[in-house]
Design a protein around this motif. Structure first.
Motif, short mmCIF file in Angstrom:
data_model
loop_
_atom_site.label_atom_id
_atom_site.label_comp_id
_atom_site.label_asym_id
_atom_site.label_seq_id
_atom_site.Cartn_x
_atom_site.Cartn_y
_atom_site.Cartn_z
N PRO A 19 6.10 -51.40 -11.09
CA PRO A 19 5.97 -52.49 -10.12
C PRO A 19 6.22 -51.98 -8.69
O PRO A 19 7.00 -51.05 -8.49
CB PRO A 19 7.08 -53.47 -10.53
N SER A 20 5.56 -52.60 -7.75
CA SER A 20 5.76 -52.23 -6.35
C SER A 20 7.21 -52.48 -5.94
O SER A 20 7.92 -53.29 -6.57
CB SER A 20 4.84 -53.04 -5.44
N THR A 21 7.64 -51.81 -4.91
CA THR A 21 8.99 -52.01 -4.40
C THR A 21 9.22 -53.47 -4.02
O THR A 21 10.26 -54.05 -4.32
CB THR A 21 9.24 -51.08 -3.19
N GLU A 22 8.22 -54.06 -3.39
CA GLU A 22 8.34 -55.46 -2.97
C GLU A 22 8.52 -56.39 -4.17
O GLU A 22 9.38 -57.27 -4.15
CB GLU A 22 7.12 -55.90 -2.16
N LEU A 23 7.73 -56.19 -5.21
CA LEU A 23 7.83 -57.03 -6.41
C LEU A 23 9.16 -56.82 -7.11
O LEU A 23 9.82 -57.77 -7.54
CB LEU A 23 6.67 -56.76 -7.36
N ARG A 24 9.57 -55.59 -7.20
CA ARG A 24 10.85 -55.26 -7.85
C ARG A 24 12.01 -55.93 -7.11
O ARG A 24 12.87 -56.57 -7.72
CB ARG A 24 11.02 -53.75 -7.90
N ALA A 69 6.79 -65.61 -13.68
CA ALA A 69 6.14 -65.39 -12.38
C ALA A 69 6.09 -63.89 -12.07
O ALA A 69 5.09 -63.39 -11.56
CB ALA A 69 6.87 -66.15 -11.27
N PHE A 70 7.18 -63.18 -12.38
CA PHE A 70 7.20 -61.73 -12.18
C PHE A 70 6.11 -61.07 -13.02
O PHE A 70 5.35 -60.24 -12.51
CB PHE A 70 8.57 -61.17 -12.58
N ALA A 71 6.03 -61.43 -14.30
CA ALA A 71 5.04 -60.82 -15.19
C ALA A 71 3.62 -61.07 -14.69
O ALA A 71 2.78 -60.17 -14.72
CB ALA A 71 5.21 -61.36 -16.61
N GLU A 72 3.37 -62.27 -14.19
CA GLU A 72 2.05 -62.60 -13.67
C GLU A 72 1.71 -61.75 -12.44
O GLU A 72 0.62 -61.20 -12.33
CB GLU A 72 2.01 -64.08 -13.31
N ARG A 73 2.67 -61.61 -11.53
CA ARG A 73 2.45 -60.80 -10.33
C ARG A 73 2.28 -59.31 -10.69
O ARG A 73 1.46 -58.62 -10.10
CB ARG A 73 3.61 -60.97 -9.35
N ALA A 132 -1.11 -58.60 -12.02
CA ALA A 132 -2.07 -58.53 -10.91
C ALA A 132 -2.02 -57.15 -10.25
O ALA A 132 -3.06 -56.58 -9.91
CB ALA A 132 -1.78 -59.62 -9.89
N GLU A 133 -0.83 -56.59 -10.11
CA GLU A 133 -0.72 -55.24 -9.54
C GLU A 133 -1.35 -54.20 -10.47
O GLU A 133 -1.94 -53.22 -10.00
CB GLU A 133 0.75 -54.87 -9.31
N LEU A 134 -1.26 -54.43 -11.76
CA LEU A 134 -1.82 -53.48 -12.73
C LEU A 134 -3.35 -53.49 -12.76
O LEU A 134 -3.95 -52.67 -13.43
CB LEU A 134 -1.26 -53.76 -14.13
N ALA A 169 -3.60 -47.97 -11.26
CA ALA A 169 -2.83 -48.49 -12.39
C ALA A 169 -3.69 -48.62 -13.64
O ALA A 169 -3.24 -48.31 -14.75
CB ALA A 169 -2.20 -49.84 -12.03
N VAL A 170 -4.92 -49.05 -13.48
CA VAL A 170 -5.84 -49.17 -14.63
C VAL A 170 -6.04 -47.80 -15.27
O VAL A 170 -5.99 -47.66 -16.50
CB VAL A 170 -7.19 -49.78 -14.20
N GLU A 171 -6.24 -46.79 -14.44
CA GLU A 171 -6.43 -45.43 -14.95
C GLU A 171 -5.18 -44.94 -15.70
O GLU A 171 -5.29 -44.36 -16.79
CB GLU A 171 -6.75 -44.50 -13.78
N LEU A 172 -4.01 -45.18 -15.14
CA LEU A 172 -2.77 -44.75 -15.79
C LEU A 172 -2.51 -45.53 -17.08
O LEU A 172 -2.06 -44.96 -18.08
CB LEU A 172 -1.60 -44.89 -14.83
N LEU A 173 -2.80 -46.81 -17.08
CA LEU A 173 -2.64 -47.62 -18.28
C LEU A 173 -3.58 -47.14 -19.39
O LEU A 173 -3.18 -47.03 -20.56
CB LEU A 173 -2.90 -49.09 -17.96
N ASP A 174 -4.80 -46.80 -19.01
CA ASP A 174 -5.75 -46.24 -19.99
C ASP A 174 -5.23 -44.91 -20.56
O ASP A 174 -5.40 -44.63 -21.75
CB ASP A 174 -7.12 -46.04 -19.35
#
Length: 117
Positions: free
Chosen positions: A46-51, A63-67, A70-72, A77-82
């Protein structure tokens, strides 16, 4: 092959497989060699701001999970998740976090996304 979440403070287990640290910051009090971390994809965290927003108790876990999801959606992030999905296809993967409550952390969001793929 499976994906699981463990606290980075717990000792490594024989069935951990690839150990992936999913925190942006290195956990306090843990020596790098003692953690047995194989990968540390900071772009998947997660971004520093979101954290900071979440840890300041400004919003619910939902709400955190939803945000965070969105960051993912960002290309890096998509590449790393893959990449982590591919590791899971090849064998066991353990997502490591310093969170005191892994079941209500970004690691749980990652686990859900990886299990659903």
């Amino acid at each position: 092959m499976s994906v699981r979440v463990h606290r980075v403070y717990d000792p490594p287990g024989p069935d951990d497989g690839v150990r992936v640290l999913v925190d942006r910051l290195w956990p306090r009090g843990v020596a790098k060699d003692a953690a047995h971390v194989d990968e540390w994809p900071k772009g998947l965290t997660p971004s520093t701001e979101l954290r900071r927003w979440y840890h300041a108790d400004e919003g619910s876990y939902e709400a955190f999970a939803e945000r965070y999801e969105a960051e993912l959606a960002a290309p890096e992030a998509v590449e790393l998740l893959d990449h982590v999905r591919e590791l899971a296809r090849e064998g066991d993967v353990t997502l490591l976090t310093a969170s005191k409550s892994p079941e209500e952390s970004h690691a749980a969001v990652l686990l859900r996304l990886l299990d659903g793929a």
